[in-house]
Each structure stands twice: as structure tokens, then as C-alpha cells.
Enzyme design. Structure first.
Site, PDB file in Angstrom:
ATOM      1  N   THR A  48      15.488   9.416 -12.419  1.00  0.00           N
ATOM      2  CA  THR A  48      14.862  11.248 -12.227  1.00  0.00           C
ATOM      3  C   THR A  48      13.950  10.674 -13.244  1.00  0.00           C
ATOM      4  O   THR A  48      12.878  11.555 -13.620  1.00  0.00           O
ATOM      5  CB  THR A  48      15.595  12.011 -12.114  1.00  0.00           C
ATOM      6  OG1 THR A  48      16.991  11.484 -11.348  1.00  0.00           O
ATOM      7  CG2 THR A  48      15.161  13.134 -11.799  1.00  0.00           C
ATOM      8  N   THR A  49      14.551  10.650 -14.553  1.00  0.00           N
ATOM      9  CA  THR A  49      13.910  10.506 -15.775  1.00  0.00           C
ATOM     10  C   THR A  49      13.094   9.947 -15.884  1.00  0.00           C
ATOM     11  O   THR A  49      12.099  10.208 -16.647  1.00  0.00           O
ATOM     12  CB  THR A  49      14.635  10.199 -17.004  1.00  0.00           C
ATOM     13  OG1 THR A  49      16.257  10.608 -16.522  1.00  0.00           O
ATOM     14  CG2 THR A  49      14.983  10.483 -18.641  1.00  0.00           C
ATOM     15  N   TYR A 111      15.498  16.954   0.284  1.00  0.00           N
ATOM     16  CA  TYR A 111      14.878  18.076   1.205  1.00  0.00           C
ATOM     17  C   TYR A 111      15.345  17.631   2.686  1.00  0.00           C
ATOM     18  O   TYR A 111      15.304  19.085   2.886  1.00  0.00           O
ATOM     19  CB  TYR A 111      13.053  17.287   1.218  1.00  0.00           C
ATOM     20  CG  TYR A 111      11.996  18.046   1.495  1.00  0.00           C
ATOM     21  CD1 TYR A 111      11.925  19.373   1.007  1.00  0.00           C
ATOM     22  CD2 TYR A 111      11.565  17.705   2.510  1.00  0.00           C
ATOM     23  CE1 TYR A 111      10.899  20.041   2.111  1.00  0.00           C
ATOM     24  CE2 TYR A 111      11.038  18.612   3.977  1.00  0.00           C
ATOM     25  CZ  TYR A 111      10.134  20.093   3.167  1.00  0.00           C
ATOM     26  OH  TYR A 111       9.399  20.200   3.786  1.00  0.00           O
ATOM     27  N   TYR A 137      24.668   8.836  -6.253  1.00  0.00           N
ATOM     28  CA  TYR A 137      24.299   9.431  -7.103  1.00  0.00           C
ATOM     29  C   TYR A 137      23.962  10.714  -6.014  1.00  0.00           C
ATOM     30  O   TYR A 137      23.137  10.820  -5.380  1.00  0.00           O
ATOM     31  CB  TYR A 137      23.162   9.027  -7.444  1.00  0.00           C
ATOM     32  CG  TYR A 137      22.029   9.795  -8.800  1.00  0.00           C
ATOM     33  CD1 TYR A 137      22.743  11.031  -9.666  1.00  0.00           C
ATOM     34  CD2 TYR A 137      21.049   9.846  -8.949  1.00  0.00           C
ATOM     35  CE1 TYR A 137      22.164  11.500 -10.137  1.00  0.00           C
ATOM     36  CE2 TYR A 137      20.080  10.956  -9.847  1.00  0.00           C
ATOM     37  CZ  TYR A 137      20.741  11.901 -10.518  1.00  0.00           C
ATOM     38  OH  TYR A 137      20.621  12.418 -11.573  1.00  0.00           O
ATOM     39  N   ARG A 142      18.792  18.561  -7.445  1.00  0.00           N
ATOM     40  CA  ARG A 142      18.177  18.228  -7.460  1.00  0.00           C
ATOM     41  C   ARG A 142      17.598  18.182  -5.614  1.00  0.00           C
ATOM     42  O   ARG A 142      16.208  18.211  -4.892  1.00  0.00           O
ATOM     43  CB  ARG A 142      17.424  16.735  -8.169  1.00  0.00           C
ATOM     44  CG  ARG A 142      17.556  17.567  -8.950  1.00  0.00           C
ATOM     45  CD  ARG A 142      16.848  15.988 -10.770  1.00  0.00           C
ATOM     46  NE  ARG A 142      16.867  16.232 -11.839  1.00  0.00           N
ATOM     47  CZ  ARG A 142      16.139  16.201 -12.419  1.00  0.00           C
ATOM     48  NH1 ARG A 142      15.086  16.939 -11.689  1.00  0.00           N
ATOM     49  NH2 ARG A 142      15.697  16.740 -13.577  1.00  0.00           N
ATOM     50  N   LYS A 166      28.016   8.482  -9.481  1.00  0.00           N
ATOM     51  CA  LYS A 166      26.676   9.232 -10.540  1.00  0.00           C
ATOM     52  C   LYS A 166      27.056  10.232 -10.369  1.00  0.00           C
ATOM     53  O   LYS A 166      26.710  10.808  -9.319  1.00  0.00           O
ATOM     54  CB  LYS A 166      25.182   8.369 -11.257  1.00  0.00           C
ATOM     55  CG  LYS A 166      24.903   9.181 -12.173  1.00  0.00           C
ATOM     56  CD  LYS A 166      23.721   9.196 -12.740  1.00  0.00           C
ATOM     57  CE  LYS A 166      23.288   9.923 -13.743  1.00  0.00           C
ATOM     58  NZ  LYS A 166      21.242  10.218 -13.707  1.00  0.00           N
ATOM     59  N   ILE A 208      25.561   8.129 -17.330  1.00  0.00           N
ATOM     60  CA  ILE A 208      24.062   7.402 -17.537  1.00  0.00           C
ATOM     61  C   ILE A 208      23.486   8.732 -18.067  1.00  0.00           C
ATOM     62  O   ILE A 208      23.082   9.697 -17.954  1.00  0.00           O
ATOM     63  CB  ILE A 208      23.894   7.626 -15.863  1.00  0.00           C
ATOM     64  CG1 ILE A 208      24.279   6.598 -15.675  1.00  0.00           C
ATOM     65  CG2 ILE A 208      22.301   7.079 -15.959  1.00  0.00           C
ATOM     66  CD1 ILE A 208      23.754   5.479 -13.536  1.00  0.00           C
TER      67      ILE A 208
END
Length: 296
Positions: A48-49, A111, A137, A142, A166, A208
């Protein structure tokens, strides 16, 4: 399948951009060196980052190849391969060149809002398609849906190549439950910098990290103090980061850590739409907090 040790501090690498919006490879090279020289245990590429949703597939492949070539097997590399179309993710796992990658990180489908059975089936398909270890994850803030402890544990027990999760749900009871009932070889990794220390005390193997982009040496030290049972030392370091933990997420991530890296002279303060840099007021607060932090 080789065991991948994800103990310690992994860093979710940012993608630096030039002022014209293109990927800044010299800055990326510098950032990878900065991580290698300052105690980072492994790198997470295209998470994501990294603003991965704004990168084309060809850009993603170029970044992965660049970082893998730069690291040269010195530390493990976890590659983000995610999507909300299971068929597409499976196809990528089967066809992409994954040489030099040690594990895959794949987020809960976003989504679509699948049921727990849908999440299970999605990861089952990934586990069966992947020649590499898989890290789950969970980040409901999000994705719009939480993967429950029951689903995580079901996947951990049924698939030997699903090696870790994660966890970024912020739900301590849920994470506690995963740690308590997980198989011995399954690792729980904090997905949030601000709770990494307490989660390690509960049995997580590390983090992480976003903040590790900017402060790999000190944040890695905090993580390793906690892992070695030096809770007093870890707490002291953890508390030094408290203001930055908050400021780096005030205007969203990775905008906060990118502004920090910009102030430190590492990168341009550029993001790709729909993400934008932090507000001027936030930028100044981060600058002031950095001055205080550097005195510690």
C-alpha cells in the site's frame, strides 16, 4: 518450500516520484541502500505504501526488478501481489517472473466486500497457485471488510505455504486470538507501527513498517529490544515515536512519511493522484517534531 523468516522489522517501501510524476530511480536506489545500511530485516515491495494502485503493471514490474537487483539477496523481499479479482491474481502468480522474491503479500479483496467464505476461497486459490510462501494482509480500514480470526486460523492450518498474517485491523482481541490459537510455524506481524511494541509483547514476531522508511535504525532497534524481552528499552524508544506515529497518518499514508523523507532530504515531496501531499500545517508540524526527535 524454503522457510522465510519474517521476524523483526520489514519496511513497506515507498515509491519516490520526480516532480514530473515519473518514478525517481536514483532516489529509490538511495532509499534501498539506506534500508540495507540501517538494520532493516526485510523489504516489502509494492505494498500500500508504494502507492501501488497508481502504478501501471509495467511500472510495478520495473520497480520490483530494480529493487531485487539492488538488494542481491542480502535481505528477504516480500512482493505485494493483490487484487479484488481472484482470477487475475492467480494468473499473475503463475506467469510473472518471481525470481529473487522470497514471499508474496496479498491483501484481503477490497471493494467487493466478500463474505468470510469468499475471503477463504480467494486465499485458497492464491495458496494453490503460488510457488512462494504467502503472507495474508488484513486491513479493514482500507478494504472495507475484516478477515476474522477464524478465517485467518482456518487458512493458517490448511495451507502450509500460508506462513504469516500482516494484521492491521487494530482489533487487539482478534489479534490476540490469532496468536493464541495459530499453528506454531505461522507468524503474526503487526501492520501498524504504533501498536508493534504491545503486539510483540503478546507474541507477534515484528512489524511491516511505514515509519521505518524514514527511521530504519531507531525503529528497528525498538522492535529488536521488544523481541529480546528488553521491554524497558523498547518502551523508551516507542515513546520517542509517539508524536510522529500520529503526525505521519494525520493526512493519510504515505503522504506523511513522504513529507518526512522530503524534510530529511531523501526524496521529492511528490505523490500520484488521487493521493496528494500533506497540508502545509501538517508539514510544518512534522518538521518541528523531527527537530525534537533528532534531539533525543
Amino acid at each position: 518450500m524454503e522457510h522465510v523468516n519474517l521476524t523483526g522489522m520489514g519496511v513497506a517501501l515507498i515509491t519516490p516520484f520526480q516532480t514530473d510524476g515519473e518514478i525517481d530511480y536514483p532516489a529509490l536506489s538511495h532509499l534501498v541502500d539506506y534500508q540495507l545500511q540501517n538494520g532493516t530485516d526485510y523489504l516489502v515491495v509494492l505494498g500500500t505504501t508504494a502507492e501501488t494502485p497508481t502504478l501501471t503493471i509495467s511500472e510495478q514490474k520495473a520497480i520490483a526488478g530494480f529493487v531485487i537487483g539492488k538488494v542481491k539477496n542480502r535481505i528477504p523481499i516480500v512482493l505485494g501481489i493483490s487484487g479484488n479479482c481472484t482470477k487475475t491474481v492467480v494468473e499473475r502468480l503463475k506467469t510473472e517472473n518471481l525470481e529473487g522474491v522470497d514471499a508474496i503479500l496479498s491483501v484481503v479483496p477490497y471493494y467487493n466486500k466478500p463474505s468470510q467464505e469468499g475471503i477463504y476461497q480467494h486465499y485458497k486459490a492464491i495458496a494453490q497457485a503460488s510457488s512462494l510462501p504467502v503472507v495474508l494482509y488484513n486491513v479493514p480500514g482500507r478494504t472495507g471488510v475484516n478477515m476474522t480470526a477464524e478465517t485467518t486460523l482456518r487458512l493458517a492450518r490448511e495451507f502450509n505455504n500460508i506462513i504469516a498474517v500482516k494484521e492491521a485491523s487494530g482489533n487487539m482481541a482478534q489479534i490476540n486470538s490469532i496468536i493464541k490459537y495459530k499453528p506454531n510455524n505461522f507468524q503474526v506481524i503487526s501492520g501498524d507501527d504504533s501498536v508493534a511494541f504491545p503486539l510483540i509483547a503478546l507474541g507477534a514476531v515484528g512489524v511491516i513498517s511505514v515509519i521505518g522508511n524514514a527511521f530504519p535504525k531507531k525503529f528497528s532497534r525498538m522492535i529488536h529490544c521488544a523481541l529480546s524481552g528488553d521491554y524497558a528499552g523498547a518502551l523508551s524508544l516507542h515513546q520517542q515515536f509517539l508524536e510522529l506515529f500520529e503526525l505521519l497518518f494525520t493526512d493519510g499514508s504515505p503522504a506523511g512519511v513522504k513529507s518526512t523523507l522530503n524534510i530529511m532530504g531523501h526524496i521529492e515531496n511528490e505523490l500520484r493522484l488521487p493521493l496528494v501531499p500533506v497540508r502545509v500545517a501538517t508539514y510544518e508540524k512534522i518538521r518541528n517534531a523531527l527537530q525534537e526527535f533528532n534531539k533525543l
